[in-house]
Design an enzyme around this catalytic site. Structure first.
Site, PDB file in Angstrom:
ATOM      1  N   LYS A  10     -27.896  11.862  -1.123  1.00 29.30           N
ATOM      2  CA  LYS A  10     -28.473  13.037  -1.778  1.00 29.30           C
ATOM      3  C   LYS A  10     -28.790  14.171  -0.795  1.00 29.30           C
ATOM      4  O   LYS A  10     -28.813  13.964   0.421  1.00 29.30           O
ATOM      5  CB  LYS A  10     -29.745  12.626  -2.518  1.00 29.30           C
ATOM      6  CG  LYS A  10     -29.506  11.636  -3.648  1.00 29.30           C
ATOM      7  CD  LYS A  10     -30.824  11.268  -4.298  1.00 29.30           C
ATOM      8  CE  LYS A  10     -30.672  10.264  -5.411  1.00 29.30           C
ATOM      9  NZ  LYS A  10     -31.981   9.920  -5.999  1.00 29.30           N
ATOM     10  N   THR A 115     -36.371   1.990  -5.331  1.00 27.05           N
ATOM     11  CA  THR A 115     -36.333   3.411  -5.688  1.00 27.05           C
ATOM     12  C   THR A 115     -37.435   4.222  -5.009  1.00 27.05           C
ATOM     13  O   THR A 115     -37.197   5.332  -4.545  1.00 27.05           O
ATOM     14  CB  THR A 115     -36.459   3.577  -7.221  1.00 27.05           C
ATOM     15  OG1 THR A 115     -35.391   2.856  -7.842  1.00 27.05           O
ATOM     16  CG2 THR A 115     -36.409   5.029  -7.634  1.00 27.05           C
ATOM     17  N   HIS A 149     -28.574   7.449  -4.198  1.00 27.55           N
ATOM     18  CA  HIS A 149     -28.401   6.763  -5.486  1.00 27.55           C
ATOM     19  C   HIS A 149     -27.406   5.650  -5.219  1.00 27.55           C
ATOM     20  O   HIS A 149     -26.372   5.878  -4.591  1.00 27.55           O
ATOM     21  CB  HIS A 149     -27.832   7.681  -6.574  1.00 27.55           C
ATOM     22  CG  HIS A 149     -27.280   6.896  -7.719  1.00 27.55           C
ATOM     23  ND1 HIS A 149     -28.090   6.371  -8.706  1.00 27.55           N
ATOM     24  CD2 HIS A 149     -26.022   6.476  -7.990  1.00 27.55           C
ATOM     25  CE1 HIS A 149     -27.334   5.687  -9.548  1.00 27.55           C
ATOM     26  NE2 HIS A 149     -26.076   5.736  -9.142  1.00 27.55           N
TER      27      HIS A 149
END
Length: 167
Positions: A10, A115, A149
């Site tokens: 990202k 996460t 991700h």
């Protein structure tokens, strides 16, 4: 069983110049880079990658709840987070990786870490390199800057690989 999986590096990782270190960690875990593309993600792909499906939105909102924040509706919270994610992921360059290896999806997820970087295990990418938390991100009305991700299941990997690579 040899599996392929998708990883997106990202914009927050790109800003910190972490792409090569992240890729090296996947390689050390036994995954091979089959394809690599650097791009600014088009909104047309991102809208499919982060859909407004109610079940998906609830699952995203439930991560907020699990992090300790009270919300009126997991689905509504998920909608906010997806909106933030869509804006963030299209804000700068990303690296799209097609990785392959024995139990590729599981290995990539384990290497990536949980996460929420604040609770990701040390030794994982997010646990070692992450500096954010879900709670802080929600307080600031933005997505969590968690660097990566990684597809969550073989079915998700297959769908995401087709979306990003057309294969």
């Amino acid at each position: 069983m040899v599996q392929q999986t998708l990883v997106l590096i990202k914009p927050d990782a790109m800003e910190r110049d972490l792409a090569d270190e992240i890729i090296e960690r996947y390689k050390k875990a036994g995954l091979e880079v089959v394809r690599r593309i650097e791009m600014v993600a088009p909104l047309s792909i991102i809208e499919k990658h982060y859909p407004l499906d109610p079940d998906y939105l609830r699952s995203i909102g439930e991560k907020t709840i699990a992090a300790g924040q009270k919300v009126e509706s997991a689905e509504d919270q998920g909608r906010k987070v997806v909106s933030w994610l869509r804006e963030f992921i299209t804000s700068g360059p990303i690296v799209v990786l097609l990785l392959e290896g024995e139990d590729g999806v599981t290995v990539a997820r384990k290497t990536t870490g949980f996460t929420d970087p604040a609770t990701a295990e040390k030794g994982t990418i997010r646990g070692d390199l992450g500096t954010d938390s879900i709670l802080k991100a929600n307080q600031e009305h933005r997505p969590v800057y968690n660097l990566i991700h990684a597809s969550g299941s073989p079915e998700e990997a297959e769908k995401e690989i087709k979306l990003w690579f057309g294969i």
